[in-house]
Write an enzyme that holds these catalytic residues in place. Structure first.
Site, short mmCIF file in Angstrom:
data_model
loop_
_atom_site.label_atom_id
_atom_site.label_comp_id
_atom_site.label_asym_id
_atom_site.label_seq_id
_atom_site.Cartn_x
_atom_site.Cartn_y
_atom_site.Cartn_z
N GLU A 3 0.85 -1.20 0.00
CA GLU A 3 0.00 0.00 0.00
C GLU A 3 0.88 1.25 0.00
OE1 GLU A 3 -3.21 -0.28 2.89
OE2 GLU A 3 -3.98 -2.08 1.90
N GLU A 21 -4.72 -8.91 -0.24
CA GLU A 21 -5.46 -8.57 1.00
C GLU A 21 -6.92 -8.48 0.63
OE1 GLU A 21 -4.20 -5.43 3.67
OE2 GLU A 21 -2.08 -5.85 3.24
O1 AHR Z 1 -4.78 -6.21 7.10
C1 AHR Z 1 -4.71 -5.06 7.87
C2 AHR Z 1 -4.11 -3.88 7.13
O2 AHR Z 1 -4.95 -3.50 6.08
C3 AHR Z 1 -2.78 -4.11 6.46
O3 AHR Z 1 -1.71 -3.95 7.32
C4 AHR Z 1 -2.75 -3.03 5.42
O4 AHR Z 1 -1.96 -3.38 4.31
C5 AHR Z 1 -4.21 -2.84 5.07
O5 AHR Z 1 -4.56 -1.51 5.04
#
Ligand code: AHR
Length: 524
Positions: A194, A328
């Protein structure tokens, strides 16, 4: 008048739903046509130094009274082996862009801070060697995220040299002194996390120049990973559907299209959580049918995102060399009352089982481009497979979905056509059923069918082209309520049960319970 009729129809559907007869849905499966391989890596996991995801969830330490092997809990290892975890992404997440690997090796481990997640102490007792030992115990591949935010290319390059060289360099000798003379295998490398946000708020152009530098210098020297087993490098891609991510995706993909011999990538990540309202997140327990249907509607946005970014990638990479890596994803609910809000602790219900199946089916339908995904997160954080409380462990409904889907790992996608029908709650309209099919390496046909409707069962009739079915059987996962969970006191509230289909005249028929996920294999 028309509006009144619609309102009347909606009220009738809503009121009648719990008592109505089973709906009927016909599936047509053409076994003679197979599509892309459903890569086993779409069943990947994510374990971040966040709350009890690592400490207590995986690592209890060698001196713990909880049964462990070199500090890693045996119960968790056994549970994860049963779902054949293909890869684990580590050490973050946002944590990765502040992680300095040297603090997590050797006999002296300094205590540092975890500013992203609760500001707690990071003991660094679980570091590189412990992570790779854990992967060895569960037979999974490593997906390392290197620190592009607060680290340097040199720090990341030295980490990879430390891990992978077979030459007797100072770093290799240090690795041996720390217990591992042989080079490690690192299958996947994430270059940042991110980077448009917690990973350093970079512009697309700034990130792309960093990407080129890291891709060039962070080398994998393992002699066994030089030819067809080369490390797969994953660039930071979009996070959801905000307009700024179109520019980000275009910039990274355009750079890839024009890339020189000196750098390369193999994947572009996509992050997308299922949340209806970030400011007022839904509860993970004790919710209504309305919240059930709203969350599932939100989760189906994954289909649009995957299609949109796949199409953008097609423009720069028509041969689909670059995988879209959804590293994610999952449901993000309000923290459980009484828990540290920075630990992202939530329960996991039958709703999450349905949500997981719907997403896995989207990935399978896009198997030509989506070749890897990592649900967030494996243990005790967000949509977890496993919850632990000291010596206790419970397997969640999402865990059971992953277990039921094991036969789809590396199976060939088989097209299924059906008219899904609709399930309505208030003004939320959803497809009543979802389904995928695949042929495994032995040629066996597997079907997954989800009944989204929480009130009505569905009569499914499956017509097969290119195969005469003699019988079909498997497992179904349902629960008394959409918010039923497995707790430490009632760990078997939501567990799969056997189901079989009748075969007659070349067709299979079976009745699916409301709010259920079903996987069957077909015998011919
Ligand atoms: O999964 C939790 C968080 O969500 C992670 O650290 C981040 O990459 C995302 O914003």
């Amino acid at each position: 008048m028309r509006a009144l009729l619609v309102i009347f129809a909606l009220i009738t559907v809503t009121l009648a739903a719990p008592f109505a007869a089973a709906q009927k849905v016909d599936l047509n499966v053409d076994v003679s046509k197979t599509g892309a391989k459903i890569d086993r890596n779409i069943f990947g996991q994510f374990a971040e130094h966040l709350g009890h995801g690592i400490y207590e969830g995986i690592w209890v330490g060698p001196g713990s009274s909880i049964p462990n092997t070199r500090g890693i809990r045996n119960d968790v290892v056994a549970a994860l082996k049963a779902i054949k975890v293909p890869n684990v992404r580590w050490p973050g997440g946002c944590f990765a862009d502040e992680y300095h690997w040297r603090k997590g090796i050797g006999p002296r481990r300094p205590e540092t801070l975890n500013p992203n997640w609760g500001g707690v102490i990071e003991p660094n007792t679980f570091g590189t060697h412990e992570f790779l030992d854990f992967l060895d115990q569960i037979n999974a591949e490593a997906y390392l995220s290197v620190n592009v935010g607060s680290g340097t290319p040199q720090e990341a390059a030295e980490w990879l040299e430390y891990l992978t060289t077979a030459q007797p360099t100072a770093l290799a000798k240090e690795r041996a002194a720390n217990g591992h003379p042989a080079p490690y295998r690192i299958a996947f490398l994430g270059i940042g996390n991110e980077s448009w946000d917690c990973g350093g708020n970079m512009s697309p152009d700034y990130y792309t120049s960093q990407l080129k530098i890291y891709s060039r210098f962070v080398r994998n020297f393992n002699p066994a990973q030089q030819e067809d087993q080369q490390m797969f490098k994953i660039a930071v891609g979009p996070g959801g559907g905000e307009p700024r991510f179109a520019d980000w995706t275009e910039t990274v993909m355009k750079a890839y299209q024009n890339h020189q011999w000196s750098w390369d990538i193999n994947g572009l990540s996509l992050h997308n959580y299922t949340v209806v309202n970030w400011e007022k997140k839904f509860a993970s327990v004790g919710f209504s049918e309305s919240e059930y249907s709203q969350i599932l509607k939100a989760t189906l946005e994954m289909e649009g995102l995957v299609s949109k970014y796949s199409a953008m990638m097609d423009k720069y990479d028509p041969q689909k060399k670059i995988a879209l890596v959804v590293d994610e994803w999952g449901a993000w609910y309000a923290p459980l009352p009484g828990s540290n809000p920075g630990f992202l602790v939530q329960q996991n219900s039958q709703r999450d089982a349905i949500l997981a199946a719907l997403n896995l089916n989207i990935f399978a339908r896009h198997a030509d481009r989506v070749r890897m995904a990592n649900i967030a997160q494996m243990i005790n954080v967000l949509q977890a497979m496993i919850l632990t409380d000291k010596e206790k462990m419970v397997l969640t409904p999402t865990y059971y979905v992953y277990k039921m889907y094991v036969p789809f790992q590396d199976a060939a996608f088989v097209p299924v056509t059906f008219n899904a029908g609709t399930y309505m709650n208030g003004n939320v309209m959803l497809p009543r059923v979802d389904a995928i099919a695949a042929k495994d390496k032995a040629g066996k046909l597997w079907l997954e069918i989800t009944n989204v409707d929480p009130n009505q069962s569905v009569e499914i009739e499956v017509a097969l082209t290119g195969m005469t079915a003699k019988s079909a059987a498997g497992e179904t996962l349902t629960a008394p309520r959409v918010d039923s969970v497995n707790s430490f006191d009632t760990p078997n509230m939501v567990v799969p049960k056997p189901i079989s289909a009748k075969a007659q005249g070349g067709k299979l028929s079976l009745r699916l319970e409301p709010k259920s996920v079903t996987v069957i294999s077909v015998e011919q």
